[in-house]
Design an enzyme around this catalytic site. Structure first.
Site, PDB file in Angstrom:
ATOM      1  N   ARG A 186      90.382  68.751 141.735  1.00  0.00           N
ATOM      2  CA  ARG A 186      89.338  69.531 142.415  1.00  0.00           C
ATOM      3  C   ARG A 186      88.994  68.926 143.778  1.00  0.00           C
ATOM      4  NH1 ARG A 186      88.504  73.375 138.845  1.00  0.00           N
ATOM      5  NH2 ARG A 186      88.380  72.843 136.632  1.00  0.00           N
ATOM      6  N   SER A 197      79.223  67.535 127.533  1.00  0.00           N
ATOM      7  CA  SER A 197      79.100  68.513 126.456  1.00  0.00           C
ATOM      8  C   SER A 197      80.392  68.615 125.656  1.00  0.00           C
ATOM      9  CB  SER A 197      78.736  69.886 127.027  1.00  0.00           C
ATOM     10  OG  SER A 197      79.791  70.386 127.834  1.00  0.00           O
ATOM     11  N   ASP A 252      81.344  71.059 137.972  1.00  0.00           N
ATOM     12  CA  ASP A 252      82.579  71.337 138.708  1.00  0.00           C
ATOM     13  C   ASP A 252      82.328  72.090 140.018  1.00  0.00           C
ATOM     14  OD1 ASP A 252      84.234  70.003 136.992  1.00  0.00           O
ATOM     15  OD2 ASP A 252      84.870  71.771 135.871  1.00  0.00           O
ATOM     16  N   LYS A 268      83.782  62.184 135.646  1.00  0.00           N
ATOM     17  CA  LYS A 268      84.894  63.134 135.595  1.00  0.00           C
ATOM     18  C   LYS A 268      86.198  62.367 135.797  1.00  0.00           C
ATOM     19  CE  LYS A 268      82.830  67.180 135.057  1.00  0.00           C
ATOM     20  NZ  LYS A 268      83.258  68.161 134.022  1.00  0.00           N
ATOM     21  N   LYS A 303      90.544  77.425 132.617  1.00  0.00           N
ATOM     22  CA  LYS A 303      91.097  76.248 131.933  1.00  0.00           C
ATOM     23  C   LYS A 303      90.354  75.960 130.628  1.00  0.00           C
ATOM     24  CE  LYS A 303      90.865  72.081 133.990  1.00  0.00           C
ATOM     25  NZ  LYS A 303      90.466  70.866 133.239  1.00  0.00           N
TER      26      LYS A 303
END
Length: 420
Positions: free
Chosen positions: A377, A162, A304, A331, A20
């Site tokens: 996720r 980031s 992740d 997130k 992704k």
């Protein structure tokens, strides 16, 4: 919407989806290049389609044919409309915000309810130092941006994401004076910055590293149209590997690994530390012990991996301690808090810390309804956990269209008992 999952044994081969992060970056950079780029093995998901739409707004012509995307651009940023809807994609809104600063039009960037909770303040503050006019809702979307950014020096905190730094570097070559960027504090998710710099290089732009993860300089230069192949996604593969460890009997994974850096490749070493043998050949397979070792894992560079690592606590002989991942709270959801709450329901013994979790295997497995909070996720991780426990319900199966639209279908093909 919910889905029912029952105990499952996974057998056969599943193909890992494309990456992704590289799909996002390649689409953006192709849209900023002069000429026609061909992007192959692109992930087409809700998130990356948001990037496609953003780049169309910036003036690029984009055609999609299966997993091949062709992008044609004159290299200029010429917004066709004055609003960009990034849907659920943090990458899309953050990189688009920096690119929007290259135009003298006032652009509004927004997204869904989840995205409107995600921080944008550090990026907007850095752009203001470059002379860009920015407004927001308490540092969150929707945001408005009016350039044009001529470049110069700016500084930014690296403690939240980031993506802010990647956004500034990607826009840097298009600024008349380039950009000198100083990162304050400890940068999280460092490998994603390496991914950005590597992709920029593929499109002909160089980044001068003055001090790794602390200071960078990008001169004014042109991106060049190119052919780019997106590798498989180690973030998704981590979930498939966790499924193989917990549920697999003869399960294998097809993947094209490529040579581009991916921080989540660390899942291989983490699994080995837990006692799993990884076999990488034409396909990837695992040999897993009856009980995993447990151990301590610093996920500062690969947040992740939190969901797939957390569910492995279902079959450990000792605790799994995950730390230095406070940024996972920013997130799509607060993944630390939700994992703690939901995994407790199925019997995992969880201690929630500010920057992570300590997880011990259940004394008794319990069936439960697991709330994934529309987080792709978490839905995938909870589905795998539910297949281990049996007779569980998982909410929000539609969320997988963010990163792995065919997850349920692919898992069913190798034996997953999932009913949507």
């Amino acid at each position: 919407m919910k889905c029912k999952v029952d105990k499952s044994i996974l057998t056969g081969t599943i193909t890992c989806p494309p990456n992704k992060s590289y799909s996002h970056r390649a689409i953006f950079l192709a849209a900023m290049s002069d000429g026609k780029s061909t992007l192959r093995n692109v992930l087409l998901s809700r998130d990356t389609l948001a990037t496609v739409n953003a780049c169309k707004t910036f003036g690029a012509k984009i055609e999609i044919n299966d997993s091949m995307v062709t992008v044609e651009s004159n290299g200029r940023i010429d917004p066709q409309t004055l609003e960009i809807d990034a849907s659920n994609s943090g990458t899309t809104i953050r990189i688009s915000t920096a690119i929007a600063s290259l135009s003298d039009k006032t652009i509004t960037l927004t997204g869904d309810a989840s995205l409107k909770k995600r921080p944008m303040g550090p990026l907007l503050d850095a752009l203001k130092q470059l002379g860009v006019q920015c407004t927001s809702t308490d540092g969150k979307p929707p945001v408005t941006v009016k350039g044009r950014a001529d470049g110069g020096s700016t500084h930014i905190s690296g403690s939240i994401s980031s993506q802010f730094i990647s956004a500034l570097l990607i826009s840097g070559p298009k600024m008349k004076n380039g950009i000198t960027l100083e990162i304050e504090g400890n940068l999280v998710s460092k490998p994603y910055l390496d991914s950005t710099i590597s992709t920029m290089k593929k499109f002909g732009a160089t980044v001068d590293t003055i001090s790794p993860y602390k200071k960078y300089k990008v001169s004014n230069q042109e991106y060049k149209a190119t052919d780019f192949v997106v590798p498989s996604d180690f973030s998704s593969m981590a979930l498939l590997l966790s499924a193989a460890v917990l549920l697999g009997e003869g399960m294998s994974i097809n993947a094209s690994l490529g040579d581009l850096p991916q921080g989540d490749r660390e899942i291989l070493s983490y699994l080995e530390k837990l006692g799993v043998k990884i076999n990488i050949g034409e396909k990837i397979t695992v040999d897993s012990p009856k009980l995993l070792n447990g151990g301590k894992f610093d996920l500062s560079n690969n947040p992740d991996l939190l969901p797939p690592m957390a569910i492995l606590a279902l079959k450990t002989s000792k605790p799994i301690e995950i730390y230095n991942v406070k940024h996972a709270r920013f997130k799509e959801t607060d993944r630390i808090a939700i994992l703690a709450k939901e995994l407790t329901k199925i019997g995992v013994i969880v201690t929630e810390n500010e920057d992570g979790l300590v997880l011990e295997s259940p004394k008794v497995l319990k069936s439960a309804e697991l709330e994934s909070s529309e987080d792709h996720r978490l839905f995938m991780a909870f589905s795998i956990a539910g297949m281990f426990v049996g007779n569980c319900t998982i909410t929000d199966p539609d969320s997988v269209d963010v990163s792995y639209p065919t997850f349920v279908e692919d898992m069913k093909k190798i034996g997953a008992n999932i009913t949507v």
